[in-house]
Design a protein around this motif. Structure first.
Motif, short mmCIF file in Angstrom:
data_model
loop_
_atom_site.label_atom_id
_atom_site.label_comp_id
_atom_site.label_asym_id
_atom_site.label_seq_id
_atom_site.Cartn_x
_atom_site.Cartn_y
_atom_site.Cartn_z
N MET B 1 10.09 41.41 -44.70
CA MET B 1 9.74 41.03 -43.43
C MET B 1 9.98 41.78 -42.46
N ALA B 2 9.10 42.22 -41.56
CA ALA B 2 9.33 42.89 -40.36
C ALA B 2 10.02 42.41 -39.52
N HIS B 36 -4.52 38.22 -29.63
CA HIS B 36 -3.36 37.46 -29.92
C HIS B 36 -2.99 37.69 -31.64
N PHE B 37 -1.66 38.04 -31.77
CA PHE B 37 -1.32 38.47 -33.19
C PHE B 37 -0.30 37.52 -33.59
N VAL B 38 -0.43 36.63 -34.75
CA VAL B 38 0.46 35.64 -35.19
C VAL B 38 1.07 36.07 -36.63
N ALA B 39 2.26 36.53 -36.79
CA ALA B 39 2.81 36.42 -37.91
C ALA B 39 3.37 35.36 -38.42
N THR B 73 1.01 38.45 -41.96
CA THR B 73 2.26 38.46 -42.26
C THR B 73 2.99 39.54 -41.31
N SER B 74 4.44 39.56 -41.18
CA SER B 74 4.77 40.71 -40.10
C SER B 74 4.67 41.91 -40.95
N GLU B 75 4.84 42.06 -42.31
CA GLU B 75 4.72 43.17 -43.04
C GLU B 75 3.17 43.89 -42.79
N ASN B 76 2.40 42.95 -42.88
CA ASN B 76 1.03 43.64 -42.91
C ASN B 76 0.59 43.89 -41.50
N PHE B 77 1.18 43.27 -40.43
CA PHE B 77 0.97 43.85 -39.05
C PHE B 77 1.70 45.15 -38.80
N CYS B 78 3.12 45.17 -39.52
CA CYS B 78 3.72 46.50 -39.20
C CYS B 78 3.05 47.79 -39.85
N ASP B 79 2.30 47.59 -41.14
CA ASP B 79 1.83 48.44 -41.80
C ASP B 79 0.36 48.82 -41.01
#
Lengths: 465, 119
Positions: B1-2, B36-39, B73-79
């Protein structure tokens, strides 16, 4: 969760779904349907086809509620089966779907060349066909989008016009249903066979599912499809019977590819010709435009996913539209249109499209069953009531209709044989085999190449290299 | 998780990469959207404001009425914001969900494709 600034309402879902289905080729398919049965009773087969499409729409509704995304078709087949099957069926559906443009552009060209003669009939048709396809390709590359309001106005105007003309025809012509019911052609077998062709009248209604991402409630898509099929069923039932009644036996026997124009002329003279031509152009351009918009986005996504060569995902530097995909599909449409022009087998493509729809409905129903077994707990905003009953009915009935189409012989109004329909199955099987071979032999090469590239790429995220 | 901080750092880099890319700016010159981005995993949320193709601001939390809502997911957003992930592939796999018009979905993906053509 906040909501989007702009959301699509039920009214637009209905108009989009119905608008995709209404095309110039529907008038011809309607007359073909009326020829199989008895014209005055064509509505029985249309009602049956509409009811069956309604059942299939319930499958799409459940799948959309499970995967409310524009990538839905690939996603639910992938989750129900695997990625390879989803690629095969997805590409088969898209490529064969674009072939309908062949029949559509040919018929529209027939409409225009029959009215405005410039050179010879052949050259005129060729000119109009190319003009029509190039025009739609250009507006797609330019990124001209039909807004919800415009779609509403166009679709509801067409429907109101068709219903209005039908009522006028019934008021001015005699229709003898009891005499028609005594015809030797009025048999259960012919009703079912005509319903198989009748499925073509609804082709494309399910292309509204990508709009799920623009709605407030995913159930609107399901509701919209049901309403659209209901409205189309009533409209076609009235209009096809009216058109059949409004044409003389000689006109029916001529096998004209533009029965609606002849019908319009019979009713209102030159004003009728012009009005019906305008309706034809509107119907063809909107359905082809939406078809190209959806299929080019699908090809773009396939390019990005390394299923198609990477250049399919190239975007126009100014308009951000997938211009390579649009040009490729436009080129394919031209090839199919030219084939239709020189062979004159537009009915062949209509039957192919009807069979393709039957196939896709069966796939959707199988996906519903498989996904329920695989993910019983997954949240569904809509679940078809009655357990597996509806999906099983859809599988059995549409498989039967598809086999019915393939085993039949196409004839004109006078009963002369045009072609044996098993050739439709042969062509479709050939396409399907190509997709299988491509997926098993070519896609792994693209995927492997992409994986190797990925391995050598240095990750930018800190701590991930 | 990011973490939220990691995503904000990724967003800062994403902003620079977007705004400095002339080709992208030309392509997106008429594109003004609130995103809007939702993790889903961390419940972190972010708002990004794009005006005429330029990312003018981003912040944690949800502000305003969006044109586009992206959920993953937070990981997908970060990547994704670091350019290490192909958004189209994740979208086709159902791991990134977007509520927007089809045009906006393509334009969103175009950002990654233009800045990092190899992804």
């Amino acid at each position: 969760m906040t909501e989007l600034k702009k959301v699509i309402k039920l009214r637009t879902v209905i108009s989009t779904s119905a608008g995709m289905a209404i095309a110039t080729s529907c008038y011809l398919a309607g007359i073909q349907l009326a020829t199989i049965l008895v014209g005055e009773l064509a509505w029985i087969s249309i009602l049956l086809a509409g009811f069956l499409c309604l059942l299939s729409s319930m499958c799409f509704s459940e799948l959309t509620s499970l995967y409310p995304t524009a990538a839905g078709i690939k996603l639910y087949i992938q989750n129900a089966f695997n990625e390879k099957v989803s690629i095969i069926i997805g590409m088969f559906y898209v490529i064969l779907g674009i072939s309908m443009v062949g029949a559509e552009s040919y018929l529209l060209a027939s409409v225009l060349s029959g009215t405005f003669q410039i050179f010879t009939p052949l050259y005129d048709k060729l000119l109009w066909m190319l003009f029509f396809i190039v025009f739609v390709v250009l507006i797609n590359i330019r990124g001209v989008y039909i807004t919800g309001l415009v779609q509403d106005i166009m679709t509801y105007s067409m429907i109101a016009f068709m219903i209005g003309v039908s009522i006028y025809t019934f008021a001015t012509h005699d229709i003898n249903f009891s005499l028609a019911a005594q015809s030797a052609k009025f048999t259960l077998g012919n009703i079912i066979q005509a319903a198989g062709v009748g499925v073509f009248l609804f082709v494309g209604y399910e292309w509204v599912t990508p709009l799920a991402e623009e709605t407030t409630d995913y159930r609107l898509i399901g509701k919209g499809m049901i309403w659209a099929i209901g409205i189309l069923t009533v409209t076609y039932s009235l209009f096809i019977v009216a058109m059949y009644t409004g044409l003389t036996p000689a006109q029916l026997a001529s096998g004209t590819p533009i029965p609606h124009i002849v019908f319009g002329t019979n009713l209102f003279g030159v004003a009728g010709t012009i009005t019906f031509i305008c309706m034809s152009i509107l119907a063809s351009v909107t359905s082809f435009n939406s078809g190209l918009l959806n299929t080019s986005r699908f090809s773009y996504a396939m390019g990005r996913d390394n299923v198609l060569p990477r250049f399919f995902s190239k975007l126009h530097p100014s308009y951000a539209t997938p211009w390579v995909s649009i040009l490729f599909l436009g080129g394919l449409a031209i090839v199919i249109s030219l084939t239709t022009l020189f062979t004159g087998k537009y009915l062949f493509i209509i039957l192919m499209a009807a069979a393709l729809e039957c196939f896709i409905y069966v796939v959707a129903a199988v996906c519903v069953i498989k996904l329920r077994k695989k993910y019983p707990q997954k949240e569904r905003a809509f679940k078809i009531p009655g357990g597996y009953t509806v999906p099983i009915i859809v599988i059995v009935v549409f498989t039967g209709l598809m086999i019915g189409i393939f085993t039949d012989v196409s004839r004109d109004y006078l009963g002369r044989e045009l072609f044996k329909n098993y050739w439709v199955a042969v062509v479709m099987a050939g396409f399907f085999l190509c997709m299988v071979l491509y997926t098993l032999m070519v896609v792994p090469i693209f995927k492997k190449k992409a994986q190797e590239k990925e391995k050598t790429r240095v990750k930018r995220r800190p701590g991930k290299s | 998780m990011a973490t939220s901080q990691e995503i904000l750092e990724a967003l800062a880099d994403y902003q620079v990469q977007c705004n400095e890319n002339k080709r992208l700016r030309k392509m997106q010159r008429d594109w003004s959207k609130l995103l809007h981005f939702v993790a889903e995993d961390t419940k972190d949320t972010f708002t990004m404001n794009v005006v005429n193709g330029e990312i003018v601001s981003f912040e944690a939390g949800l502000n305003g009425t969006p044109d586009i809502i992206v959920t993953s997911t937070s990981e997908n957003f970060c990547d994704m914001f670091w350019g290490d992930l192909n958004p189209s592939q994740k979208y086709l796999a159902g791991e990134i969900r977007v509520k927007a018009s089809q045009e906006d979905v393509v334009r969103l993906d175009a950002i990654t494709m233009i800045i990092w053509p190899d992804v």
